[in-house]
Enzyme design. Structure first.
Site, PDB file in Angstrom:
ATOM      1  N   HIS A  63      27.813  33.845  23.303  1.00  0.00           N
ATOM      2  CA  HIS A  63      27.060  32.824  22.615  1.00  0.00           C
ATOM      3  C   HIS A  63      26.698  33.138  21.418  1.00  0.00           C
ATOM      4  CE1 HIS A  63      26.879  28.465  22.366  1.00  0.00           C
ATOM      5  NE2 HIS A  63      25.705  28.808  21.592  1.00  0.00           N
ATOM      6  N   GLU A  64      25.308  33.562  21.898  1.00  0.00           N
ATOM      7  CA  GLU A  64      24.299  33.795  20.561  1.00  0.00           C
ATOM      8  C   GLU A  64      25.148  35.515  19.512  1.00  0.00           C
ATOM      9  OE1 GLU A  64      22.093  31.336  20.429  1.00  0.00           O
ATOM     10  OE2 GLU A  64      22.819  30.765  21.806  1.00  0.00           O
ATOM     11  N   HIS A  92      27.588  33.822  16.908  1.00  0.00           N
ATOM     12  CA  HIS A  92      25.739  32.884  15.872  1.00  0.00           C
ATOM     13  C   HIS A  92      25.946  34.109  14.871  1.00  0.00           C
ATOM     14  CE1 HIS A  92      26.116  29.266  17.147  1.00  0.00           C
ATOM     15  NE2 HIS A  92      25.927  29.530  18.688  1.00  0.00           N
TER      16      HIS A  92
END
Length: 182
Positions: A89-90, A93
């Site tokens: 998820h990170e 980003h």
């Protein structure tokens, strides 16, 4: 370009790790995710990895400071989910920021969702469902007419400076009630 999620990390191995070993394994997992991201963007810089995030957030791509931050309390309690979901998820980003002039994009917008689905093979879930009780200290006890409420130090300071909070159920103003030592 649809791909499979990163390979699962054995749960028993994760459970047996000390804090130092766990942090080292997170860095390895970030490197694995980085290699996946570099299939799309070969010049993607490697993020720094820190374990200094507090509160209810599991992770944060701190784009202005060049790295990823993880919550060590939530990491310790949710090891498998971190390796399977939070780290990708990170990293999604991180990739979107560097690929698409990310400062102008919505954090969980179309580009991020595409990276989650097509590059990491994961559902683009925005929030986690972890129990945050241990990660979010709320030692200040407040009371209304129907129940007790717990406040963080920040919210308690706001009350001391004049802010007022009301209960969502009974609409009464919350009043500080320190716990009495027995």
């Amino acid at each position: 370009m649809k791909t499979l999620p990163l390979p699962s990390w054995p749960a028993a191995e994760l459970a047996a790790m000390s804090e130092t070993e766990l942090h080292r394994a997170v860095r390895v997992r970030v490197e694995q995710a980085l290699q996946r991201c570099r299939e799309v963007c070969p010049s993607l810089p490697a993020p720094t990895v820190c374990f200094n995030l507090r509160g209810a957030s599991a992770g944060q791509a701190h784009l202005g400071r060049g790295g990823l931050r993880f919550n060590p309390v939530l990491l310790s309690e949710n090891r498998t989910a971190f390796f399977e979901e939070i780290i990708p998820h990170e990293m999604a980003h991180w990739l979107v920021f560097h690929l698409h002039n990310g400062a102008r994009l919505k954090p969980h917008g179309r580009e991020w969702k595409t990276v989650m689905r097509d590059l990491f093979g994961l559902a683009p879930n925005v929030t986690h469902q972890f129990d945050i009780q241990k990660a979010q200290s709320a030692p200040y006890r407040y009371q209304c007419d129907c129940q007790f409420h717990r406040f963080t130090a920040r919210r308690h300071t706001l009350v001391a400076n004049g802010r007022r909070y009301r209960c969502r159920h009974c609409a009464k103003t919350l009043v500080y009630r320190p716990e009495v030592a027995s």
